[in-house]
Design an enzyme around this catalytic site. Structure first.
Site, PDB file in Angstrom:
ATOM      1  N   HIS A  94      -4.797   0.086   4.618  1.00  0.00           N
ATOM      2  CA  HIS A  94      -4.059  -1.057   4.091  1.00  0.00           C
ATOM      3  C   HIS A  94      -4.184  -1.225   2.581  1.00  0.00           C
ATOM      4  O   HIS A  94      -3.227  -1.603   1.910  1.00  0.00           O
ATOM      5  CB  HIS A  94      -4.544  -2.325   4.798  1.00  0.00           C
ATOM      6  N   ASP A 103       0.678  -6.475   0.269  1.00  0.00           N
ATOM      7  CA  ASP A 103       0.284  -7.437   1.287  1.00  0.00           C
ATOM      8  C   ASP A 103       1.121  -8.702   1.103  1.00  0.00           C
ATOM      9  O   ASP A 103       2.346  -8.612   1.014  1.00  0.00           O
ATOM     10  CB  ASP A 103      -1.227  -7.683   1.219  1.00  0.00           C
TER      11      ASP A 103
END
Length: 295
Positions: A274, A86
């Site tokens: 994610h 991320d």
């Protein structure tokens, strides 16, 4: 800077993203240590138990790269492999780009390396008339903080495994609006995991992490000096097939071999989202260790 560490051997830094903390790397710390590495996962600037400067301008990519450089020195090492997920991925990419002498290899997850665009990203969105992208919502200090901190338990659960979350927001609604939290935890999370993240954010709040977003255009401005540079070190990119980030950044994923000549492999894990290093630790750990043996 607060760190979690495990093992002894060559240094591997693990840089988390938003809204996480060192705990996101709990599975990798153990696997790396067992494989003969010194794994170190810091709470990044503004997160967890690490200092959170007041000024928004102290959360640029330059500050975060500098933090990683100083962390390597503080640990008494001269080189490291840097891994990021991320927001930690741009830190890892930028650290490898700017200090190839120090960071001998790089692994990035979810966020591919992007060539510097011709216009600052937030300005480009506004100029195009886009008003509902989540990063724009994060720009105004205090707004997203108030939404996330109103019910930290709900925020943590929604962001980790809620449904209905979109990067494009409905006008007049918050980022977490119209989302649903399934009654049952996904197989990759436990009540203990949720409690750790909730306790962390009840203490720290969300301001530090959100300030990273408030420097996106400032990062663009300061990065002009290294425009055109390429990452030559061995590199690995990992993401989940259902990750909204790689769908949004599909062109950057496609261009990775050109932008990162040292790229050894792009691994897209099917049926994964994610939070890839938490969702699929066995596959992620195996890929990292295979890469480290040849890097």
């Amino acid at each position: 800077m607060h760190i979690a560490e495990s093992g002894a051997g060559p240094l591997v830094l693990l840089c988390h993203g938003f809204p996480e903390c060192w705990y996101s790397w709990r599975h990798q710390l153990q696997a790396l240590a067992e494989a003969g590495f010194h794994a170190v996962a810091p709470d990044m600037r503004g997160y967890g138990q690490t200092d959170a400067p007041e000024e928004i301008a102290e959360y640029t990519i330059g500050h975060n790269v500098s933090d990683m450089v100083q962390l390597v020195a503080g640990l008494g090492e001269k080189q490291a492999v840097i891994i990021g997920h991320d927001w930690g991925a741009p830190v890892a990419w930028s650290s490898a780009l700017l200090r190839p002498d120090l960071f001998r290899a790089v692994v990035a997850m979810s966020v591919p390396y992007r060539v510097r665009p011709p216009v600052a990203p937030m300005k480009a969105l506004r100029d195009a008339g886009t008003t509902n992208f989540y990063q724009l919502y994060f720009q105004t200090p205090g707004v997203a903080e108030a939404e996330f901190e109103k019910d930290v338990d709900r925020s943590v659960r929604t962001l980790l495994y809620g449904t209905g979350l979109s990067l494009m927001m409905k006008p007049g609604k918050g980022f977490l609006a119209d989302t649903t939290i399934p009654q049952q935890l996904p197989s990759w999370l436990t009540d203990e995991d949720i409690s750790y993240f909730v306790d962390t954010y009840k203490r720290s709040g969300y301001r530090g992490g959100l300030n990273w977003y408030r420097n996106i255009d400032r990062n663009w401005a300061i990065s002009g000096g290294w425009e055109g540079l390429k990452i030559q070190q061995p590199a690995l990119f990992i993401a989940g097939s259902n990750d909204g980030v790689i769908k949004f950044a599909a062109k950057a994923v496609e261009n990775l071999p050109t932008a990162v000549p040292g790229l050894k492999k792009t691994l897209i894990l099917p049926d994964s989202g994610h939070w890839i290093q938490q969702q699929r630790p066995s596959e992620v750990n195996a890929a990292i260790l295979e890469f480290l043996r040849s890097a």
